[in-house]
Design an enzyme around this catalytic site. Structure first.
Site, PDB file in Angstrom:
ATOM      1  N   GLU A 249       8.599 -21.369 -33.337  1.00 49.77           N
ATOM      2  CA  GLU A 249       7.188 -21.555 -34.437  1.00 49.77           C
ATOM      3  C   GLU A 249       7.741 -22.014 -35.754  1.00 49.77           C
ATOM      4  O   GLU A 249       6.775 -21.633 -36.696  1.00 49.77           O
ATOM      5  CB  GLU A 249       6.748 -20.133 -34.445  1.00 49.77           C
ATOM      6  N   LYS A 250       8.729 -22.805 -35.952  1.00 48.39           N
ATOM      7  CA  LYS A 250       8.983 -23.207 -37.321  1.00 48.39           C
ATOM      8  C   LYS A 250       7.979 -24.185 -37.859  1.00 48.39           C
ATOM      9  O   LYS A 250       7.734 -24.581 -39.056  1.00 48.39           O
ATOM     10  CB  LYS A 250      10.195 -23.815 -37.280  1.00 48.39           C
TER      11      LYS A 250
ATOM     12  N   TRP B  94       0.933 -24.811 -31.091  1.00 50.39           N
ATOM     13  CA  TRP B  94       0.737 -24.498 -29.638  1.00 50.39           C
ATOM     14  C   TRP B  94      -0.455 -25.309 -29.208  1.00 50.39           C
ATOM     15  O   TRP B  94      -0.710 -25.474 -27.973  1.00 50.39           O
ATOM     16  CB  TRP B  94       0.681 -23.270 -29.425  1.00 50.39           C
TER      17      TRP B  94
ATOM     18  N   ARG C 224       9.549 -14.705 -25.021  1.00 52.48           N
ATOM     19  CA  ARG C 224       9.068 -13.280 -25.373  1.00 52.48           C
ATOM     20  C   ARG C 224       8.290 -12.833 -24.153  1.00 52.48           C
ATOM     21  O   ARG C 224       7.696 -13.473 -23.573  1.00 52.48           O
ATOM     22  CB  ARG C 224       8.314 -13.355 -26.650  1.00 52.48           C
TER      23      ARG C 224
ATOM     24  N   ASN D  97       2.399  -6.682 -29.158  1.00 54.46           N
ATOM     25  CA  ASN D  97       1.778  -7.739 -29.714  1.00 54.46           C
ATOM     26  C   ASN D  97       1.142  -8.467 -28.742  1.00 54.46           C
ATOM     27  O   ASN D  97       1.657  -8.891 -27.743  1.00 54.46           O
ATOM     28  CB  ASN D  97       2.831  -8.559 -30.396  1.00 54.46           C
ATOM     29  N   GLU D  98      -0.140  -8.530 -28.788  1.00 55.63           N
ATOM     30  CA  GLU D  98      -0.878  -9.493 -27.867  1.00 55.63           C
ATOM     31  C   GLU D  98      -0.636  -9.017 -26.443  1.00 55.63           C
ATOM     32  O   GLU D  98      -0.023 -10.026 -25.706  1.00 55.63           O
ATOM     33  CB  GLU D  98      -0.788 -10.948 -28.057  1.00 55.63           C
TER      34      GLU D  98
ATOM     35  N   GLU E 189      -4.292 -11.589 -37.134  1.00 54.14           N
ATOM     36  CA  GLU E 189      -3.616 -12.870 -37.353  1.00 54.14           C
ATOM     37  C   GLU E 189      -4.895 -14.014 -37.280  1.00 54.14           C
ATOM     38  O   GLU E 189      -5.639 -14.217 -36.640  1.00 54.14           O
ATOM     39  CB  GLU E 189      -2.750 -13.283 -36.181  1.00 54.14           C
TER      40      GLU E 189
ATOM     41  N   HIS F 163       4.849 -23.926 -37.180  1.00 60.21           N
ATOM     42  CA  HIS F 163       3.439 -22.998 -37.515  1.00 60.21           C
ATOM     43  C   HIS F 163       3.411 -22.877 -38.937  1.00 60.21           C
ATOM     44  O   HIS F 163       4.312 -22.171 -39.703  1.00 60.21           O
ATOM     45  CB  HIS F 163       3.599 -21.594 -36.720  1.00 60.21           C
TER      46      HIS F 163
HETATM   47  C1  GLA Z   1       0.232 -15.226 -31.605  1.00 57.41           C
HETATM   48  C2  GLA Z   1       1.303 -14.361 -31.752  1.00 57.41           C
HETATM   49  C3  GLA Z   1       2.032 -14.601 -33.000  1.00 57.41           C
HETATM   50  C4  GLA Z   1       2.387 -16.156 -33.138  1.00 57.41           C
HETATM   51  C5  GLA Z   1       1.183 -16.729 -33.189  1.00 57.41           C
HETATM   52  C6  GLA Z   1       1.192 -18.125 -33.476  1.00 57.41           C
HETATM   53  O1  GLA Z   1      -1.114 -14.884 -32.188  1.00 57.41           O
HETATM   54  O2  GLA Z   1       0.945 -12.899 -31.830  1.00 57.41           O
HETATM   55  O3  GLA Z   1       3.321 -13.842 -32.754  1.00 57.41           O
HETATM   56  O4  GLA Z   1       3.139 -16.544 -31.986  1.00 57.41           O
HETATM   57  O5  GLA Z   1       0.492 -16.515 -31.923  1.00 57.41           O
HETATM   58  O6  GLA Z   1      -0.250 -18.801 -33.503  1.00 57.41           O
END
Ligand code: GLA
Length: 690
Positions: free
Chosen positions: A361-362, A321, A117, A155-156, A313, A364
């Site tokens: 991210e499965k 991770w 991404r 996003n971030e 979040e 997570h």
């Molecule tokens: C970040 C991203 C999310 C996800 C989380 C996992 O915060 O914004 O999309 O990847 O990490 O911890």
């Protein structure tokens, strides 16, 4: 006036609760079950669309909105509001195939491939055009949808792609430099290019600080970080403008990363948002992870200029991770969530609603885990949702720190550039040690920028503030002159905004305020330790300091070879104007800083939020509706704390004593708030040094 977070919480009738919802990962039949289970869990807000670009636009020129249309309607029917994201954080494969030059390039010249991404160069015109076209259509399509409650930009920003070294970025960097410096002479002056014969004669000679033979120019590197953060900020502004134009009544946010990432200047992005949001993940290997959490919450509030903010979040259990992804213990998610609430969050959201079956991210955790509704996690999530409804009156109240901890991305960047006196001296470690000492005293801090208005703080601490511009130094000096109590950590006030040493002896920016000069910085070898007169061991860093008016509060007992003499200043105090400037000429641990911070706070008239046993965190939120004391027990024993009020959310309070179980949290609606942290008084009593 722009809408705000208060508009969102008013609409929700209290605290926002929910998470990222990624329905594109699931068959259509699952969506109705999702909505039903969200209701059961008390979810009132979900973040939708973050990674939907390849579904919305499967091919160039083709837009299919049916998925979002259907899910928005479904959520609305279930009374769940939507934080609708611009899906620009993950351009689809067709985009990178069509525009291979829009992929980011590393400092060593490798062009990164599609397959993850944020695979885009922040300065790419093709990316900007594609993203803006998509955002404009999204904005006009959903502007009046009844489920829409918040815009979530990207996003971030910059998490994976902030620093791109391609030729397009090089051109944009030159334009940024021209705009900022106007002349090449000014660039040469700022970067000290006479060193190593780097003087530039044409703008085109300037490149990004790509991998080269030896050390890169520090001024160039620092400016490249600023430029890179600004390039993304420009994207953020462009998307925000499109959203505001279509729906001026909907607040705009973006999920910032607090101390998790140093790539973008959080304050600059926060200033562009109607509501400030951060993501926070506990570092599992850190036994003091809850202190990192508190620090980030206080930083979020600092970025929000003291107003409530959103936790966009966090995780219900393990992430995927870290080197080892430890599951949260029973009760930990509640404790984490209520700590964010205590420190000013008006919304508690998770990544993500339903745990993925496939993809990166499965592993997570999520609100609805692989184990389903009969799991510990889902039961805790549901109980928390119910509890937050009973705490809804807390939304909109404020936390006011008595002490400011200065935090600065520019100083973080500069301190960790190449060729420093010690690679062991890390910015966040220094911040954390000072913050932890204050945390242990239950002193509530606002984490703010060095240029912030400091007038209302009884005390200010400045850890790791290696880079300090003349303007910010003026802010700190005026604060002390007018009666403030300032404590500066070692290696502070050394260089200007361009990483050039302030002229004269160190610390050039604060020499007079602190009443001292540093004769020499003395970084220690990894195994070296020196002692202070009270027996404290110091590692990593010492300094040989000479007084120019300051008094030694604590001296070195033995220095490194050729280091400070016995009794030489390690902690100093200086009366300056109507205030006091403290300095620590050694890298002190949180333990060692505790007496320093205690003396600073005593003298400045700072009191804890409540008197509690060690390991029990106390924070207060205050507002028109009342005063709420949060007691968070990080120990393994039940503790009693004297309180004056009634307990919310099943709290056990008998005869003025709140009983807080191990790992538990109690919220007290206070009858009369005592004058501790969170209830700033107007004039600080002058205390006596402890
Ligand atoms: C970040 C991203 C999310 C996800 C989380 C996992 O915060 O914004 O999309 O990847 O990490 O911890």
């Amino acid at each position: 006036m722009n809408p705000s977070l208060a508009d969102l919480t008013r609409r929700l009738g209290g605290i926002a609760y929910g998470g990222d919802y990624n329905p594109e990962q699931w068959p259509r039949e699952t969506w109705a079950e999702d909505a039903r289970l969200m209701r059961r869990a008390g979810v009132n807000l979900v973040t939708l669309g973050v990674f939907s670009w390849s579904r919305i636009q499967p091919r160039p020129g083709v837009r299919t909105w049916d998925l979002l249309d259907e899910v928005m309607d479904l959520l609305h029917r279930h009374g769940i509001a939507v934080d609708l994201a611009t899906p620009t954080a993950a351009p689809p494969p067709w985009f990178t195939r069509m525009h291979p030059d829009a992929r980011p390039v590393t400092a060593s010249g490798t062009r990164l491939a599609q397959g993850s991404r944020q695979v885009f160069c922040p300065s790419s015109p093709a990316y900007a055009r594609a993203a803006d076209a998509l955002v404009a259509e999204l904005a006009s399509r959903y502007a009046d949808h009844p489920a829409l409650a918040l815009w979530h930009v990207h996003n971030e920003w910059g998490n994976h792609n902030a620093l791109c070294y391609c030729d397009t970025s090089a051109g944009a960097f030159r334009a940024w430099l021209r705009d900022r410096y106007k002349t090449l002479d000014a660039v040469n002056e700022a970067w000290g290019t006479d060193f190593w014969s780097q003087r530039y004669g044409e703008w085109e000679e300037i490149d990004p600080p790509r991998d080269t033979t030896a050390f890169r120019n520090p001024g160039q590197e620092l400016d490249y970080r600023r430029f890179s953060s600004d390039a993304l900020l420009e994207r953020h502004r462009a998307e925000t403008a499109l959203l505001r134009r279509a729906a001026p009544h909907i607040p705009v946010t973006t999920n910032l990363m607090g101390t998790l990432e140093k790539k973008v200047d959080g304050y600059a992005f926060a200033a562009e948002c109607d509501a400030v949001s951060i993501d926070h993940y506990l570092p599992a290997a850190d036994p003091g992870g809850h202190i990192d959490l508190a620090l980030n919450a206080d930083l979020a509030r600092g970025m929000a200029a003291g107003r409530p903010w959103l936790l966009m979040e966090h995780s219900t259990s393990a992430v995927n991770w870290q080197p080892v992804n430890v599951a949260k213990r029973p009760g930990e998610t509640r404790r984490n969530s209520l700590t964010h609430l205590a420190r000013g969050a008006d919304g508690l959201m998770f990544f993500q609603w339903r745990q993925s079956r496939a993809g990166a991210e499965k592993w997570h955790s999520a609100m609805l885990p692989h184990a389903g509704t009969d799991s510990r996690v889902f039961k805790e999530v549901t109980a928390l949702g119910a509890e937050l409804r009973s705490l809804r009156e807390v939304a909109g109240t404020h936390v006011a720190g008595d002490v400011a901890v200065l935090f600065d991305w520019h100083s973080w960047w500069a301190l960790e550039l190449q060729a420093r006196p010690s690679g062991e001296f890390r910015y966040l470690d220094a911040v954390r040690d000072w913050y932890e000492a204050l945390w242990r005293l239950n002193v509530t801090c606002d984490v703010v920028a060095p240029g912030a208005d400091l007038t209302s703080y009884r005390a200010v601490v400045a850890p790791g503030l290696y880079l300090l511009s003349g303007q910010d130094a003026g802010n700190l000096t005026r604060y002390v002159e007018r009666g403030g109590h300032l404590a500066v950590g070692c290696f502070g006030g050394v260089v200007d905004a361009y990483d050039r040493v302030h002229p004269g002896a160190h610390p050039g920016a604060l020499r007079e305020t602190l009443g001292l000069v540093v004769d020499e910085y003395l970084p220690l070898r990894p195994d070296d330790e020196v002692r202070l007169e009270d027996g404290t061991g110091v590692r990593q860093w010492a300094e040989r300091v000479e007084s120019r008016g300051c008094r030694t509060v604590l001296g070195f007992a033995d220095g490194p070879e050729g280091g400070p003499a016995r009794g030489g200043p390690a902690v100093t105090r200086h009366d300056f104007g109507q205030g006091v400037g403290w300095y620590t000429a050694a890298r002190l641990s949180a333990d060692a800083l505790l007496p320093v911070v205690r003396a600073l706070c005593d003298e400045a008239g700072v009191t804890p939020a409540a008197s509690t046993p060690p390991g029990v965190e106390a924070v207060r939120r205050v507002g028109g509706k009342g005063s709420y004391l949060f007691l968070i027990n990080h120990t393994e024993d039940t503790v009693s704390v004297a309180v004056d009020g009634v307990g919310l959310a099943d709290a056990e309070i008998l005869e003025g004593e709140a009983r807080v179980p191990p790992g538990g949290v109690v919220v007290v609606r206070e009858s009369t708030p005592p004058g501790g942290c969170g209830t700033r008084r107007s004039s600080a009593p002058r205390g006596v040094l402890a």
